[in-house]
Design an enzyme around this catalytic site. Structure first.
Site, short mmCIF file in Angstrom:
data_model
loop_
_atom_site.label_atom_id
_atom_site.label_comp_id
_atom_site.label_asym_id
_atom_site.label_seq_id
_atom_site.Cartn_x
_atom_site.Cartn_y
_atom_site.Cartn_z
N PHE A 268 -44.40 27.59 -40.87
CA PHE A 268 -43.62 27.76 -42.09
C PHE A 268 -42.14 27.70 -41.72
O PHE A 268 -41.63 28.58 -41.03
CB PHE A 268 -43.95 29.06 -42.82
CG PHE A 268 -43.35 29.10 -44.20
CD1 PHE A 268 -43.91 28.35 -45.22
CD2 PHE A 268 -42.21 29.83 -44.46
CE1 PHE A 268 -43.35 28.35 -46.49
CE2 PHE A 268 -41.65 29.83 -45.73
CZ PHE A 268 -42.22 29.10 -46.74
N VAL A 269 -41.47 26.63 -42.16
CA VAL A 269 -40.08 26.39 -41.76
C VAL A 269 -39.13 26.56 -42.94
O VAL A 269 -39.51 26.37 -44.10
CB VAL A 269 -39.91 24.98 -41.15
CG1 VAL A 269 -40.64 24.88 -39.82
CG2 VAL A 269 -40.38 23.89 -42.10
N ARG B 106 -32.33 28.01 -47.98
CA ARG B 106 -32.07 26.58 -48.15
C ARG B 106 -30.77 26.16 -47.49
O ARG B 106 -30.65 25.05 -46.99
CB ARG B 106 -31.99 26.20 -49.64
CG ARG B 106 -33.31 26.09 -50.34
CD ARG B 106 -33.14 25.41 -51.69
NE ARG B 106 -34.24 25.68 -52.59
CZ ARG B 106 -35.40 25.05 -52.57
NH1 ARG B 106 -35.62 24.11 -51.68
NH2 ARG B 106 -36.35 25.36 -53.42
N GLU C 13 -37.42 12.73 -49.49
CA GLU C 13 -38.06 14.05 -49.44
C GLU C 13 -37.50 14.89 -48.31
O GLU C 13 -37.08 14.35 -47.28
CB GLU C 13 -39.57 13.89 -49.21
CG GLU C 13 -40.39 13.73 -50.47
CD GLU C 13 -40.72 15.06 -51.11
OE1 GLU C 13 -39.92 16.02 -51.02
OE2 GLU C 13 -41.78 15.14 -51.74
N ASP C 14 -37.53 16.19 -48.50
CA ASP C 14 -37.16 17.09 -47.41
C ASP C 14 -38.28 17.15 -46.39
O ASP C 14 -38.05 17.05 -45.20
CB ASP C 14 -36.80 18.49 -47.95
CG ASP C 14 -37.87 19.09 -48.84
OD1 ASP C 14 -38.85 18.40 -49.22
OD2 ASP C 14 -37.73 20.27 -49.21
N ASP D 128 -45.66 17.93 -46.18
CA ASP D 128 -46.51 19.00 -45.68
C ASP D 128 -47.96 18.50 -45.78
O ASP D 128 -48.39 17.71 -44.96
CB ASP D 128 -46.25 20.26 -46.50
CG ASP D 128 -46.71 21.53 -45.80
OD1 ASP D 128 -47.74 21.49 -45.10
OD2 ASP D 128 -46.04 22.56 -45.95
#
Length: 195
Positions: A168-169, A181, A115-116, A119
């Site tokens: 928020f990144v 991205r 996963e990136d 959250d």
């Protein structure tokens, strides 16, 4: 060059090109690369002789999946899944949509979900439950970033690149409405850009 309120530099996106859109840079491309090398070393050791299947979660995990696989010395396979709970906003909608399933059977396979970011963890929790029902030999998670303050469900993540603040990144695969991205670092997006 400015396009639609976003700074764009032809060739690649770097911190200077999008400086007006970022409140801060959390990690440089060099810091991210160094951490990927460390994670790959841990995975090499843990999965030696196991022929793992790395499952990337589209679209955000493309960067970490590519970089991680290039650093691994073990033999492994890759596949992709796509789920969504965001749409075009900045907060999870809470409704998970299954967009693409795996192309291989994972029964009795050693599966590592890549996963990136973790959250809230709600989407990943749903995905892990779905994969566990397919009876893999093992099921683990590697995430490049995690927001501990935002997590709303327990996720056992074996490999974590960096814990980050609940901001928020964007960058390194993470986007806002399809943009940023390809910023090679990780930055906090200014609220005025998305509000």
């Amino acid at each position: 060059m400015t396009s639609g309120g976003r700074c764009v530099k032809l060739g690649h996106v770097d911190a200077d090109a999008i400086a007006d859109d970022l409140a801060s840079v959390l990690y440089t491309p060099e810091q991210i690369r160094e951490r990927v090398v460390v994670l790959a070393g841990q995975i090499d050791k843990d999965y030696a002789g196991k022929d793992p299947l790395l499952v990337g979660v589209l679209n955000g995990a493309v960067m970490i999946m590519a970089d991680l696989c290039r650093e691994l010395s073990i033999d492994c396979e890759m596949d992709w899944m796509a789920v969504s709970s965001y749409g075009s906003g900045t907060k999870s909608s809470g409704v998970v949509r299954f967009l693409k399933d795996l192309s291989v059977d994972i029964h009795d396979r050693h599966v590592l979900v890549v996963e990136d970011i973790i959250d809230t963890g709600l989407t990943l929790s749903w995905l892990l439950s779905n994969l566990a029902s397919r009876q893999p030999a093992s099921l683990e998670v590697a995430a490049m970033f995690r927001k501990p303050e935002a997590v709303r469900t327990t996720i056992d993540c074996r490999y974590i690149g960096y814990d980050i603040p609940n901001e928020f990144v964007v960058g390194y695969g993470l986007d806002y409405d399809g943009h940023y991205r390809n910023f090679k670092g990780l930055g906090v997006l200014r609220p005025e850009v998305y509000s």
